[in-house]
Design an enzyme around this catalytic site. Structure first.
Site, PDB file in Angstrom:
ATOM      1  N   SER A   1      -2.939   2.774   2.810  1.00  0.00           N
ATOM      2  CA  SER A   1      -2.226   1.638   3.395  1.00  0.00           C
ATOM      3  C   SER A   1      -2.318   0.408   2.507  1.00  0.00           C
ATOM      4  O   SER A   1      -3.320   0.203   1.805  1.00  0.00           O
ATOM      5  CB  SER A   1      -2.867   1.329   4.750  1.00  0.00           C
ATOM      6  OG  SER A   1      -2.427   0.101   5.236  1.00  0.00           O
TER       7      SER A   1
ATOM      8  N   TYR B   1     -10.011  -1.214   9.896  1.00  0.00           N
ATOM      9  CA  TYR B   1      -8.991  -0.206   9.572  1.00  0.00           C
ATOM     10  C   TYR B   1      -8.779  -0.104   8.064  1.00  0.00           C
ATOM     11  O   TYR B   1      -8.829   0.977   7.474  1.00  0.00           O
ATOM     12  CB  TYR B   1      -7.669  -0.534  10.281  1.00  0.00           C
ATOM     13  CG  TYR B   1      -6.516   0.274   9.754  1.00  0.00           C
ATOM     14  CD1 TYR B   1      -6.459   1.646   9.964  1.00  0.00           C
ATOM     15  CD2 TYR B   1      -5.500  -0.322   9.008  1.00  0.00           C
ATOM     16  CE1 TYR B   1      -5.415   2.405   9.448  1.00  0.00           C
ATOM     17  CE2 TYR B   1      -4.454   0.430   8.491  1.00  0.00           C
ATOM     18  CZ  TYR B   1      -4.414   1.789   8.709  1.00  0.00           C
ATOM     19  OH  TYR B   1      -3.400   2.542   8.197  1.00  0.00           O
TER      20      TYR B   1
ATOM     21  N   LYS C   1      -9.621   3.088   5.343  1.00  0.00           N
ATOM     22  CA  LYS C   1      -8.649   3.711   4.433  1.00  0.00           C
ATOM     23  C   LYS C   1      -9.129   3.619   2.984  1.00  0.00           C
ATOM     24  O   LYS C   1      -8.962   4.558   2.196  1.00  0.00           O
ATOM     25  CB  LYS C   1      -7.273   3.042   4.595  1.00  0.00           C
ATOM     26  CG  LYS C   1      -6.568   3.468   5.878  1.00  0.00           C
ATOM     27  CD  LYS C   1      -6.138   4.927   5.782  1.00  0.00           C
ATOM     28  CE  LYS C   1      -5.702   5.517   7.076  1.00  0.00           C
ATOM     29  NZ  LYS C   1      -5.367   6.943   6.985  1.00  0.00           N
TER      30      LYS C   1
END
Ligand code: UDX
Length: 359
Positions: free
Chosen positions: A119, A143, A147
């Site tokens: 991402s 988050y 990743k």
């Protein structure tokens, strides 16, 4: 001739399901491994579904032994930036522990090619625009950190165990299958474009615009919106790149063009011929003002160029899923798209947790 199987974790989700459709179109058998906690069973239509959690090592082993995939495309993850701040344990467990389990299962089954959903959130607040792959990665949310950790773990496995990877850093995924067979429906839905469409169709009262005082052309946040079918095609190209002996890589998947929230609202209004009720709110914590990719590496390494990612096409393909008609278009939109979407909206409670079942 039997089709080569590809294990697609999270294949019942938004980007995963669109990728499965394209894999099948290219002659592969997509085997979906998904716990249906956020994915939708109805989106699995191009190969078998194994209902299982990526942290369940036995279930992963069974799926790999049964279908003998030649590569893994690993989408399965929790992917809400805001939720990750409040529930970091879930994010580290699913996104990090789960990724390790997927890699270990791949290794145990001599599967060397791994494609990983990463991402733009791994970059945090970018030091310069457009964002290049060489930009420093300083994620500002749990988050984004999960990743980045996934990327690092894959890199270490590749160095030590001879695996090869394609790490794909998505910018803002949106739009829907132009044939109307698949759409975007997250539960809860927090993403901008679906919510603007929901406001246009009256499913919600209004779109809340988070922040109008950013240092951007019109004061609202700027993002790089890329059509989900373009993203799916990039996965296919990454797979063929690895299969063809290409080197491991990490590339941005974006258009290189920034679009503001106000421009999105205007596009929805223009394409659907509906007014979009909007209210202006304060900034959402953790939002960088402006993010858009340098798409050059994906073009050079994979020959990938987005084809459906202009905003009007994105809105046209997504709108039928919210019961909205659009102005005449060159795209062949299926007439059935709206009823399917409305059914999903009514059934949005989600799926079951039948761990390890194979169907
Ligand atoms: O109702 C809304 C939703 C969103 N927004 C704004 O619209 C912009 C886009 O927000 P989205 O939630 O759609 O997408 P984000 O840019 O936050 O993150 C997205 O891209 C990176 C991925 O890794 C994330 O998983 C994905 O959520 C942000 O500026 C956000 O504040 C609104 O103004 N109103």
């Amino acid at each position: 001739m039997t089709r080569p199987a590809i294990l697609v974790t999270g294949g019942a989700g938004f980007i995963g399901s669109h990728t499965c459709k394209q894999l099948a179109g290219a002659g592969y058998l997509p085997v979906v491994f998904d716990n249906l906690s956020r994915g939708n069973e109805k989106s699995v239509a191009w190969g078998p579904l194994v209902v299982g959690d990526i942290r369940d090592r036995d279930a992963l082993q069974r799926a790999m032994k049964t279908y003998r995939p030649t590569a893994v495309i690993h989408f399965a993850a929790l992917a809400y930036v805001g939720e990750s701040v409040h529930e970091p344990a879930d994010y580290y467990s699913t996104n990090v522990t789960g990724t390790i389990a997927v890699l270990d299962a791949a290794r145990a089954n001599a599967i060397d090619d791994i494609i990983f959903s990463s991402s733009c959130a791994t970059y945090g607040v970018p030091e310069a625009l457009p964002v290049r792959e060489t930009s420093s990665q300083n994620p500002i949310s749990p988050y984004g950190r999960t990743k980045l950790m996934g990327e690092q773990i894959i890199g270490d496995y590749a160095s030590a165990y001879g695996m090869k990877f394609a790490i794909l850093r998505y910018f803002n995924a949106c739009g829907a299958d132009p044939d109307g067979e698949l759409g975007e429906w997250h539960s809860p839905e927090t993403h901008l474009i679906p919510r603007v469409l929901m406001a246009a169709s009256g499913i919600i009262d209004e779109i809340e615009v988070f922040g109008t005082d950013y240092d951007t052309s019109d004061g609202t946040c700027v993002r790089d919106y890329i059509h989900v079918s373009d993203l799916a095609r990039a996965h296919l190209k990454a797979l063929m790149h690895l299969e063809g002996g290409g080197q491991s890589l990490a590339v941005n998947l974006g258009t290189g063009r920034g679009v503001s929230i106000k421009e999105i609202v205007q596009a929805v209004s223009r394409v659907t011929a509906r007014s979009v009720p909007a209210v202006f709110r304060t900034r959402r914590p953790g939002d960088p003002a402006e993010l858009y990719a340098d798409p050059g590496s994906a073009r050079e390494c994979l020959g990938f160029v987005p084809e459906l990612s202009d905003i009007d096409t994105i809105v046209r393909t997504a709108a039928p899923f919210f019961g909205l008609k659009t102005k005449p278009t060159r795209l062949p939109l299926a007439k059935t798209a709206a009823p399917v979407a409305l059914r999903w909206l009514r059934n949005s409670g989600g799926g079951s947790s039948r761990a390890g079942q194979i169907r």
